[in-house]
Design an enzyme around this catalytic site. Structure first.
Site, PDB file in Angstrom:
ATOM      1  N   ASP A   1       0.826  -1.220   0.000  1.00 51.96           N
ATOM      2  CA  ASP A   1       0.000   0.000   0.000  1.00 51.96           C
ATOM      3  C   ASP A   1       0.855   1.262   0.000  1.00 51.96           C
ATOM      4  O   ASP A   1       0.654   2.157  -0.822  1.00 51.96           O
ATOM      5  CB  ASP A   1      -0.908   0.047   1.244  1.00 51.96           C
ATOM      6  CG  ASP A   1      -2.063  -0.953   1.165  1.00 51.96           C
ATOM      7  OD1 ASP A   1      -2.437  -1.357   0.053  1.00 51.96           O
ATOM      8  OD2 ASP A   1      -2.581  -1.314   2.241  1.00 51.96           O
TER       9      ASP A   1
ATOM     10  N   ARG B   1       0.261   3.918  17.417  1.00 47.26           N
ATOM     11  CA  ARG B   1      -0.188   4.934  16.446  1.00 47.26           C
ATOM     12  C   ARG B   1       0.021   6.377  16.885  1.00 47.26           C
ATOM     13  O   ARG B   1       0.488   7.188  16.096  1.00 47.26           O
ATOM     14  CB  ARG B   1      -1.650   4.711  16.050  1.00 47.26           C
ATOM     15  CG  ARG B   1      -1.931   3.396  15.332  1.00 47.26           C
ATOM     16  CD  ARG B   1      -1.019   3.173  14.169  1.00 47.26           C
ATOM     17  NE  ARG B   1      -1.398   1.970  13.431  1.00 47.26           N
ATOM     18  CZ  ARG B   1      -0.571   1.270  12.657  1.00 47.26           C
ATOM     19  NH1 ARG B   1       0.678   1.641  12.525  1.00 47.26           N
ATOM     20  NH2 ARG B   1      -0.982   0.209  12.016  1.00 47.26           N
TER      21      ARG B   1
ATOM     22  N   ASP C   1      -7.105   2.688  13.038  1.00 46.93           N
ATOM     23  CA  ASP C   1      -5.817   3.365  12.943  1.00 46.93           C
ATOM     24  C   ASP C   1      -5.918   4.758  12.330  1.00 46.93           C
ATOM     25  O   ASP C   1      -5.220   5.678  12.744  1.00 46.93           O
ATOM     26  CB  ASP C   1      -4.829   2.497  12.151  1.00 46.93           C
ATOM     27  CG  ASP C   1      -4.426   1.253  12.936  1.00 46.93           C
ATOM     28  OD1 ASP C   1      -4.413   1.330  14.186  1.00 46.93           O
ATOM     29  OD2 ASP C   1      -4.141   0.222  12.319  1.00 46.93           O
TER      30      ASP C   1
ATOM     31  N   SER D   1      -3.006  -9.200   6.654  1.00 51.81           N
ATOM     32  CA  SER D   1      -2.676  -7.819   6.994  1.00 51.81           C
ATOM     33  C   SER D   1      -2.066  -7.827   8.402  1.00 51.81           C
ATOM     34  O   SER D   1      -2.717  -8.215   9.373  1.00 51.81           O
ATOM     35  CB  SER D   1      -3.951  -6.977   6.946  1.00 51.81           C
ATOM     36  OG  SER D   1      -3.738  -5.776   7.632  1.00 51.81           O
TER      37      SER D   1
HETATM   38  N1  ARG Z   1      -7.632  -4.361  15.882  1.00 43.50           N
HETATM   39  C1  ARG Z   1      -6.433  -3.799  16.413  1.00 43.50           C
HETATM   40  C2  ARG Z   1      -6.641  -2.341  16.690  1.00 43.50           C
HETATM   41  O1  ARG Z   1      -7.568  -1.750  16.246  1.00 43.50           O
HETATM   42  C3  ARG Z   1      -5.236  -4.049  15.513  1.00 43.50           C
HETATM   43  C4  ARG Z   1      -5.198  -3.256  14.258  1.00 43.50           C
HETATM   44  C5  ARG Z   1      -4.067  -3.632  13.392  1.00 43.50           C
HETATM   45  N2  ARG Z   1      -3.825  -2.626  12.387  1.00 43.50           N
HETATM   46  C6  ARG Z   1      -3.442  -2.893  11.139  1.00 43.50           C
HETATM   47  N3  ARG Z   1      -3.281  -1.869  10.347  1.00 43.50           N
HETATM   48  N4  ARG Z   1      -3.257  -4.091  10.694  1.00 43.50           N
HETATM   49  O2  ARG Z   1      -5.859  -1.757  17.376  1.00 43.50           O
END
Ligand code: ARG
Length: 416
Positions: A27, A108, A137, A189
């Site tokens: 991406d 993040r 995110d 992912s």
């Molecule tokens: N579900 C988790 C969260 O919202 C993990 C997210 C993982 N993010 C990703 N871009 N693969 O914090």
């Protein structure tokens, strides 16, 4: 041109020099080119090292330059992440839902804060990230940027470019962007850092499918873990782990060593259905070996040194802390207020906890603290006397149960 749904989103004319949060994956690699084409803008690539296992950062920056980045930087933010994000999470026993220790949610705001600092330093007007429009995110990153840097704009191409994976692979091929692992099987992912790793997508989206073995890239499957148990001695000072098996370690190294032991013993696999902030329920497979050992160890020690009143109260604040962080509100003052309480409650969380690892389980087996609200003498069954008089107990029971007994009588007096 397009209608603006938020003031911080960039209009095409705003975009001249873009700080791209670059992972090296498909991406953000496509994005690196796409931004140059779409906006005639320069791209500065920034990659943040939060302890992603096995990442080669020279390869990542090399790829960024090859794709036309005018600058490509890596920041090693592991110390800051451990000290300012993971340590507070440990003090707050931070878990969301039924076992997500928030590693992504903690990472993040730090990544976005570093993006802001770098964007300012390198004269960028816009920050670009690779989050989709369906996840948490984007909320965490954009709320951080909008909070810390109202002058900067944001673009989130994945939300708008309407390319699926096949189109992205085609775009990559067309523009000479190397695609790892071919295009036949879409990869999971993945997001990972010092505190854990998540996998999403593919069969994981089918709730009736049990985890395929190949998803576990960190943790040994419990059925393959060693037959001998291993006991870790973890020492805490004021709520923060400081030593492992008698050896004092910096937090980053301690986290890595605890994770390695957990991985070996199959500890920290979580198969989680999660209520996202954006409404969806999604399934994640987590591998969190360090968190699955250190969080229960910390909680055990905290309960030992806290009174019943502190312990009951803190659990409510812990839950609030975890939710704020999950929900992308790291910079919310309530989180800082709660941290003040967490620090106060953790001032006595000093001592040693033994945790036995065996085929997927991590079980506390020993505890020691100079601040334990515990007296082995008082706790014994047989002894009486001293501070604790067993003869006095009936008087206590009569008063303790007074209201409950009266209420029972009131409710039953008409029933004969
Ligand atoms: N579900 C988790 C969260 O919202 C993990 C997210 C993982 N993010 C990703 N871009 N693969 O914090």
């Amino acid at each position: 041109m397009t209608n603006q749904t938020a003031t911080y989103l960039a209009q095409p004319d705003d975009v001249h020099r873009v700080l791209l949060l670059y992972s090296g994956g498909l991406d953000t690699s496509v994005m690196l080119k796409w931004i140059q084409d779409q906006y005639q803008a320069e791209v500065v690539a920034l990659t943040v090292n939060l302890g992603q296992p096995g990442e080669d950062y020279d390869v990542v920056t090399g790829k960024a330059r090859q794709l036309g980045a005018v600058e490509a930087h890596v920041i090693d933010a592991r110390e800051e992440f451990a000290r300012d994000y993971i340590a507070p999470a440990i003090k707050a026993n931070a878990v969301y839902g039924l076992g997500y220790p928030l590693f992504t949610a903690l990472g993040r705001p730090l990544i976005a804060k570093l993006a802001v600092e770098f964007a300012r330093r390198s004269g960028c007007d816009t920050i670009a990230h690779g989050c989709t429009g369906k996840g948490n995110d984007q909320v965490r990153i954009e709320s951080t940027i909008a909070t810390l840097a109202p002058e900067l704009k944001v673009i989130a191409p994945v939300r708008t470019w309407k390319m699926g994976r096949d189109e992205e692979v085609a775009y990559a091929r067309e523009h000479g962007i190397p695609v790892k692992g071919g295009s036949e099987v879409a990869p999971y992912s993945i997001d990972d850092n010092l505190w854990g790793r998540s996998s999403e997508g593919r069969w994981i989206e089918d709730l009736e499918v049990a985890p395929h073995d190949d998803v576990f890239q960190l943790v040994t499957r419990p059925e393959l873990a060693p037959d001998e148990a291993q006991t870790l001695e973890i020492e805490f000072e004021a709520g923060v782990p400081v030593a492992l098996d008698g050896e004092r370690l910096g937090l980053v190294e301690l986290l890595e060593r605890v994770a390695a032991a957990g991985m070996r013993h199959g500890v920290g696999i979580v198969d989680h259905i999660e209520d996202r902030i954006v409404g969806l329920k999604v399934r994640d497979i987590y591998e969190v070996p360090a968190a699955a050992i250190l969080l229960p160890a910390h909680a055990e020690l905290e309960r030992l040194v806290g009174t019943i009143h502190q312990n009951q109260f803190k659990a409510m604040l812990d839950q609030k802390w975890a939710y704020l962080v999950y929900a992308g509100l790291w910079w919310e003052p309530l989180r800082t207020d709660l941290d003040a309480y967490m620090d106060a409650a953790n001032a006595q969380v000093t001592g040693r906890i033994g945790v036995r690892l065996y085929k997927g389980s991590a079980r506390v087996v020993t505890r020691q603290s100079p601040y334990a609200v515990y007296d082995a003498q008082l706790a014994t069954f047989s002894e009486s006397g001293g501070l604790f008089s067993q003869e006095a107990s009936p008087g206590f029971i009569e008063l303790w149960s007074l209201q409950s007994r009266m209420a029972w009588q009131v409710r039953h007096r008409d029933q004969g």
